[in-house]
Scaffold this motif. Structure first.
Motif, PDB file in Angstrom:
ATOM      1  N   GLU A   1     -15.950   7.318  21.394  1.00  0.00           N
ATOM      2  CA  GLU A   1     -15.078   6.380  20.704  1.00  0.00           C
ATOM      3  C   GLU A   1     -15.076   6.767  19.235  1.00  0.00           C
ATOM      4  OE1 GLU A   1     -16.676   2.510  21.443  1.00  0.00           O
ATOM      5  OE2 GLU A   1     -16.177   2.571  23.573  1.00  0.00           O
ATOM      6  N   ALA A   2     -14.086   6.342  18.507  1.00  0.00           N
ATOM      7  CA  ALA A   2     -14.008   6.622  17.072  1.00  0.00           C
ATOM      8  C   ALA A   2     -14.841   5.579  16.330  1.00  0.00           C
ATOM      9  CB  ALA A   2     -12.562   6.608  16.603  1.00  0.00           C
ATOM     10  N   SER A   3     -16.175   5.723  16.437  1.00  0.00           N
ATOM     11  CA  SER A   3     -17.082   4.730  15.867  1.00  0.00           C
ATOM     12  C   SER A   3     -18.435   5.372  15.586  1.00  0.00           C
ATOM     13  CB  SER A   3     -17.271   3.585  16.865  1.00  0.00           C
ATOM     14  OG  SER A   3     -17.940   4.061  18.023  1.00  0.00           O
ATOM     15  N   ASP A   4     -19.328   4.592  14.997  1.00  0.00           N
ATOM     16  CA  ASP A   4     -20.690   5.073  14.780  1.00  0.00           C
ATOM     17  C   ASP A   4     -21.381   5.349  16.116  1.00  0.00           C
ATOM     18  OD1 ASP A   4     -20.458   4.977  12.024  1.00  0.00           O
ATOM     19  OD2 ASP A   4     -21.341   2.970  11.861  1.00  0.00           O
ATOM     20  N   GLU A   5     -21.063   4.542  17.120  1.00  0.00           N
ATOM     21  CA  GLU A   5     -21.637   4.769  18.444  1.00  0.00           C
ATOM     22  C   GLU A   5     -21.148   6.104  19.011  1.00  0.00           C
ATOM     23  OE1 GLU A   5     -20.476   1.218  20.507  1.00  0.00           O
ATOM     24  OE2 GLU A   5     -22.190   0.096  19.746  1.00  0.00           O
ATOM     25  N   GLY A   6     -19.888   6.411  18.792  1.00  0.00           N
ATOM     26  CA  GLY A   6     -19.350   7.696  19.235  1.00  0.00           C
ATOM     27  C   GLY A   6     -20.066   8.849  18.566  1.00  0.00           C
ATOM     28  N   LYS A   7     -20.360   8.679  17.287  1.00  0.00           N
ATOM     29  CA  LYS A   7     -21.093   9.696  16.526  1.00  0.00           C
ATOM     30  C   LYS A   7     -22.490   9.891  17.107  1.00  0.00           C
ATOM     31  CE  LYS A   7     -20.427   9.397  12.144  1.00  0.00           C
ATOM     32  NZ  LYS A   7     -20.478   9.065  10.714  1.00  0.00           N
ATOM     33  N   GLU A   8     -23.129   8.797  17.499  1.00  0.00           N
ATOM     34  CA  GLU A   8     -24.470   8.863  18.095  1.00  0.00           C
ATOM     35  C   GLU A   8     -24.444   9.612  19.434  1.00  0.00           C
ATOM     36  OE1 GLU A   8     -27.834   5.774  19.812  1.00  0.00           O
ATOM     37  OE2 GLU A   8     -26.405   5.046  18.330  1.00  0.00           O
ATOM     38  N   VAL A   9     -23.459   9.327  20.247  1.00  0.00           N
ATOM     39  CA  VAL A   9     -23.321  10.009  21.542  1.00  0.00           C
ATOM     40  C   VAL A   9     -23.063  11.499  21.310  1.00  0.00           C
ATOM     41  CG1 VAL A   9     -21.911  10.183  23.641  1.00  0.00           C
ATOM     42  CG2 VAL A   9     -22.544   7.931  22.741  1.00  0.00           C
ATOM     43  N   LEU A  10     -22.179  11.807  20.373  1.00  0.00           N
ATOM     44  CA  LEU A  10     -21.862  13.209  20.089  1.00  0.00           C
ATOM     45  C   LEU A  10     -23.075  13.948  19.524  1.00  0.00           C
ATOM     46  CD1 LEU A  10     -19.750  15.393  20.240  1.00  0.00           C
ATOM     47  CD2 LEU A  10     -18.880  14.627  18.020  1.00  0.00           C
ATOM     48  N   SER A  11     -23.912  13.264  18.789  1.00  0.00           N
ATOM     49  CA  SER A  11     -25.130  13.874  18.272  1.00  0.00           C
ATOM     50  C   SER A  11     -26.027  14.344  19.419  1.00  0.00           C
ATOM     51  CB  SER A  11     -25.888  12.881  17.384  1.00  0.00           C
ATOM     52  OG  SER A  11     -27.123  13.429  16.975  1.00  0.00           O
ATOM     53  N   HIS A  12     -26.184  13.504  20.429  1.00  0.00           N
ATOM     54  CA  HIS A  12     -26.976  13.880  21.607  1.00  0.00           C
ATOM     55  C   HIS A  12     -26.343  15.079  22.319  1.00  0.00           C
ATOM     56  CE1 HIS A  12     -29.924  10.597  21.760  1.00  0.00           C
ATOM     57  NE2 HIS A  12     -28.955   9.834  21.276  1.00  0.00           N
ATOM     58  N   ALA A  13     -25.036  15.029  22.490  1.00  0.00           N
ATOM     59  CA  ALA A  13     -24.330  16.125  23.166  1.00  0.00           C
ATOM     60  C   ALA A  13     -24.445  17.420  22.373  1.00  0.00           C
ATOM     61  CB  ALA A  13     -22.861  15.754  23.367  1.00  0.00           C
ATOM     62  N   SER A  14     -24.347  17.326  21.064  1.00  0.00           N
ATOM     63  CA  SER A  14     -24.444  18.507  20.213  1.00  0.00           C
ATOM     64  C   SER A  14     -25.820  19.153  20.317  1.00  0.00           C
ATOM     65  CB  SER A  14     -24.146  18.117  18.755  1.00  0.00           C
ATOM     66  OG  SER A  14     -24.300  19.225  17.906  1.00  0.00           O
ATOM     67  N   GLN A  15     -26.860  18.340  20.299  1.00  0.00           N
ATOM     68  CA  GLN A  15     -28.223  18.867  20.428  1.00  0.00           C
ATOM     69  C   GLN A  15     -28.402  19.596  21.757  1.00  0.00           C
ATOM     70  OE1 GLN A  15     -31.150  15.783  19.658  1.00  0.00           O
ATOM     71  NE2 GLN A  15     -29.935  15.020  17.939  1.00  0.00           N
ATOM     72  N   LEU A  16     -27.915  18.990  22.836  1.00  0.00           N
ATOM     73  CA  LEU A  16     -28.048  19.613  24.144  1.00  0.00           C
ATOM     74  C   LEU A  16     -27.229  20.898  24.233  1.00  0.00           C
ATOM     75  CD1 LEU A  16     -29.248  19.555  26.965  1.00  0.00           C
ATOM     76  CD2 LEU A  16     -27.301  18.135  27.676  1.00  0.00           C
ATOM     77  N   SER A  17     -26.026  20.883  23.669  1.00  0.00           N
ATOM     78  CA  SER A  17     -25.182  22.082  23.737  1.00  0.00           C
ATOM     79  C   SER A  17     -25.836  23.242  22.981  1.00  0.00           C
ATOM     80  CB  SER A  17     -23.778  21.814  23.198  1.00  0.00           C
ATOM     81  OG  SER A  17     -23.778  21.661  21.802  1.00  0.00           O
ATOM     82  N   LYS A  18     -26.505  22.945  21.889  1.00  0.00           N
ATOM     83  CA  LYS A  18     -27.209  23.997  21.141  1.00  0.00           C
ATOM     84  C   LYS A  18     -28.391  24.533  21.935  1.00  0.00           C
ATOM     85  CE  LYS A  18     -25.648  22.473  16.658  1.00  0.00           C
ATOM     86  NZ  LYS A  18     -25.915  21.705  15.452  1.00  0.00           N
ATOM     87  N   LEU A  19     -29.138  23.646  22.583  1.00  0.00           N
ATOM     88  CA  LEU A  19     -30.273  24.085  23.402  1.00  0.00           C
ATOM     89  C   LEU A  19     -29.833  24.989  24.547  1.00  0.00           C
ATOM     90  CD1 LEU A  19     -32.401  20.806  23.715  1.00  0.00           C
ATOM     91  CD2 LEU A  19     -33.072  22.936  22.590  1.00  0.00           C
ATOM     92  N   CYS A  20     -28.663  24.670  25.111  1.00  0.00           N
ATOM     93  CA  CYS A  20     -28.152  25.422  26.266  1.00  0.00           C
ATOM     94  C   CYS A  20     -27.217  26.547  25.865  1.00  0.00           C
ATOM     95  CB  CYS A  20     -27.404  24.481  27.208  1.00  0.00           C
ATOM     96  SG  CYS A  20     -28.414  23.198  27.911  1.00  0.00           S
ATOM     97  N   ASP A  21     -26.884  26.628  24.581  1.00  0.00           N
ATOM     98  CA  ASP A  21     -25.879  27.570  24.100  1.00  0.00           C
ATOM     99  C   ASP A  21     -24.568  27.368  24.871  1.00  0.00           C
ATOM    100  OD1 ASP A  21     -24.935  29.567  22.409  1.00  0.00           O
ATOM    101  OD2 ASP A  21     -25.392  31.156  23.843  1.00  0.00           O
ATOM    102  N   ALA A  22     -24.188  26.101  25.000  1.00  0.00           N
ATOM    103  CA  ALA A  22     -22.994  25.719  25.761  1.00  0.00           C
ATOM    104  C   ALA A  22     -21.842  25.382  24.826  1.00  0.00           C
ATOM    105  CB  ALA A  22     -23.299  24.501  26.632  1.00  0.00           C
TER     106      ALA A  22
END
Length: 131
Positions: free
Chosen positions: A10-31
């Motif tokens: 969502e276009a919100s702080d909560e969306g930013k929090e979710v994307l932060s988790h996804a970004s961390q995982l994508s970096k770990l997996c090189d995805a």
């Protein structure tokens, strides 16, 4: 592990929090990390839908840019969120969908949610981030 991750926000702080988790995982997996925002208003006039999309674009771009996600990896859709999320995941061959979930109690829990629908309809793994 994962090659393509689709994160629905969502276009919100909560969306930013979710994307932060996804970004961390994508970096770990090189995805590859893709971001989708779905505006749940399919029955509105096309002009108004377009206006809502135009309003959402800068907000999603701002959030995505904080995680170095290019514009070609950002998608804004109008309609039923679970359908667009699952469809885009299939189209982009996503291995994982990440989205936020709100704790719902009572009647809301019985009626279901976007997260519940994605979990049941997706053809790939789904990870929920509690926000």
């Amino acid at each position: 592990m994962f090659k393509t991750i689709l994160c629905a926000i969502e276009a919100s702080d909560e969306g930013k929090e979710v994307l932060s988790h996804a970004s961390q995982l994508s970096k770990l997996c090189d995805a590859q990390l893709l971001v989708v925002h779905v505006i749940p208003y399919a029955l509105l006039p096309k002009d108004y839908q377009k206006e809502l999309e135009e309003e959402a674009k800068p907000k999603i771009r701002e959030i995505a840019s904080e995680f170095d996600i290019s514009e070609k990896c950002q998608f804004i859709k109008v309609g039923k969120p679970y359908q667009h999320i699952c469809s885009l995941a299939e189209k982009k061959n996503a291995d994982l969908i990440i989205l936020g979930t709100h704790s719902q109690k009572g009647v809301q829990a019985l009626l279901g949610s976007t997260a519940n629908a994605v979990v049941n309809k997706a053809t790939c793994n789904v990870s929920l981030v509690k926000v």
